[in-house]
Design an enzyme around this catalytic site. Structure first.
Site, PDB file in Angstrom:
ATOM      1  CB  SER A 101      -0.948  -0.072   1.202  1.00 36.37           C
ATOM      2  OG  SER A 101      -2.001   0.822   1.055  1.00 36.37           O
ATOM      3  CG  HIS A 272      -6.124  -2.164   1.045  1.00 33.74           C
ATOM      4  ND1 HIS A 272      -5.368  -2.094  -0.100  1.00 33.74           N
ATOM      5  CD2 HIS A 272      -5.473  -1.433   1.975  1.00 33.74           C
ATOM      6  CE1 HIS A 272      -4.303  -1.328   0.121  1.00 33.74           C
ATOM      7  NE2 HIS A 272      -4.340  -0.921   1.379  1.00 33.74           N
TER       8      HIS A 272
END
Ligand SMILES: *[C@@H]1O[C@H](CO)[C@@H](O)[C@H](O)[C@H]1NC(C)=O
Ligand SMILES: *[C@@H]1O[C@H](CO)[C@@H](O)[C@H](O)[C@H]1NC(C)=O
Length: 291
Positions: A101, A272
């Site tokens: 990320s 995610h």
């Protein structure tokens, strides 16, 4: 008719032909965490690596964790630089970097600014490489009273640029302000000219770039940003190959791809925060590169 010297050379040939990374086992792996997390969230990933590649030295950099991950990115890059340099210097055959990320952007900045780095493979795991533009829980936590349409007002100025997420906030409706006021992502992407950074040269020192992401991510918006795609001014996604930074090869992405050293891994059904604990993702998209 072999002279002693030729005989010695012949004996050496098999040694020279061994893949170098294998001589002393697997290359070390350095993991860089994302926004609002830290080493604890990567315990499973470390186990996956150690189980499939026994003896691998794995380091999850314990720095700028949790709330500190909001600190300005160039400052974080300096800190991470100091932490990973000793690992690199010990690793004669290079290291691999697995960056999650926001961490993917930190790693890109690292390898773009370290002239002598020996990063072999850079794996960006669900990383907003071309920027972020979406209403998410993350945005709410940082700017509770703003929406994606208004965040540019806090982000695109000197104060806003002290918050990490503002430094990859890429509002497609305020492009000129983004280019002028964002002090991080446009520099990495070569959208704004800069004389000091030798981004391209340093970037191209890597041997392999692996981009992992998918449509059910739920945080990276558009999810294609994990593969260098992004919105145009009408919020239509323009894929990597049609991005100006790709066509102009501003930071080396096109060269890397032409060299055959760019690998994309797209997986559906992964949220995610599950990318780094999903064993299928690990075996399909990560394991084979960590040699
Ligand atoms: C890409 O190249 C075109 C044509 O040379 C140029 O006008 C444009 O400014 C370049 N864009 C970037 C981001 O380098
Ligand atoms: C793990 O990844 C696979 C795809 O590689 C996906 O189908 C599955 O839903 C994922 N599971 C979780 C819990 O994320």
């Amino acid at each position: 008719m072999t002279t002693p010297i030729a005989a010695i050379l012949l004996l050496l040939v098999p040694v020279l032909l061994l893949p170098r990374g294998r001589v002393d086992g697997y290359r070390p792996v350095i993991i860089v965490h994302g926004l609002f997390d830290g080493p604890k969230q990567f315990q499973k990933m470390v186990l996956f690596i150690k189980k499939t590649h026994p003896g691998t030295e794995v380091t999850v950099v314990d720095m700028y964790n949790h709330m500190s991950s909001l600190k300005p990115l160039w400052k974080q890059v300096q800190g991470f630089h100091l932490a990973i340099e000793p690992i690199m210097m010990k690793a004669l055959d290079g290291v691999h970097m697995l960056c999650f990320s926001q961490g993917g952007l930190i790693c890109r900045a690292l390898l773009s600014t370290m002239p002598n780095h020996n990063i072999h493979t850079f794996i960006a795991l669900s990383s907003p490489l071309a920027g972020q533009y979406g209403d998410t829980d993350y945005l709410q936590r940082v700017f509770p009273s703003f929406m994606k349409t208004t965040v540019f007002r806090v982000c695109y100025n000197r104060v806003g640029q002290k918050v990490s997420i503002c430094q990859y906030w890429n509002d497609p409706h305020h492009r000129s302000s983004y280019l002028k006021n964002n002090k991080f992502l446009p520099l990495l992407n070569g959208d704004t000219p800069h004389s000091k950074l030798k981004c391209k040269e340093n970037f191209l020192r890597i041997k392999k770039l692996v981009l992992i992401g998918g449509p059910d991510d739920g945080v990276i918006t558009p999810w294609q940003s994990s593969h260098f795609g992004f919105y145009d001014s009408k919020e239509h996604v323009v894929e990597m190959r049609n991005q100006e930074f790709y066509r102009n090869d501003t930071f080396g992405l096109k060269t890397l791809s032409a060299r055959g050293d760019l690998s994309l891994c797209l997986r559906a059904g992964v949220k995610h925060i599950h990318w780094h604990s999903n064993f299928t993702v690990f075996t399909d998209c990560i394991e084979n590169w960590l040699t």
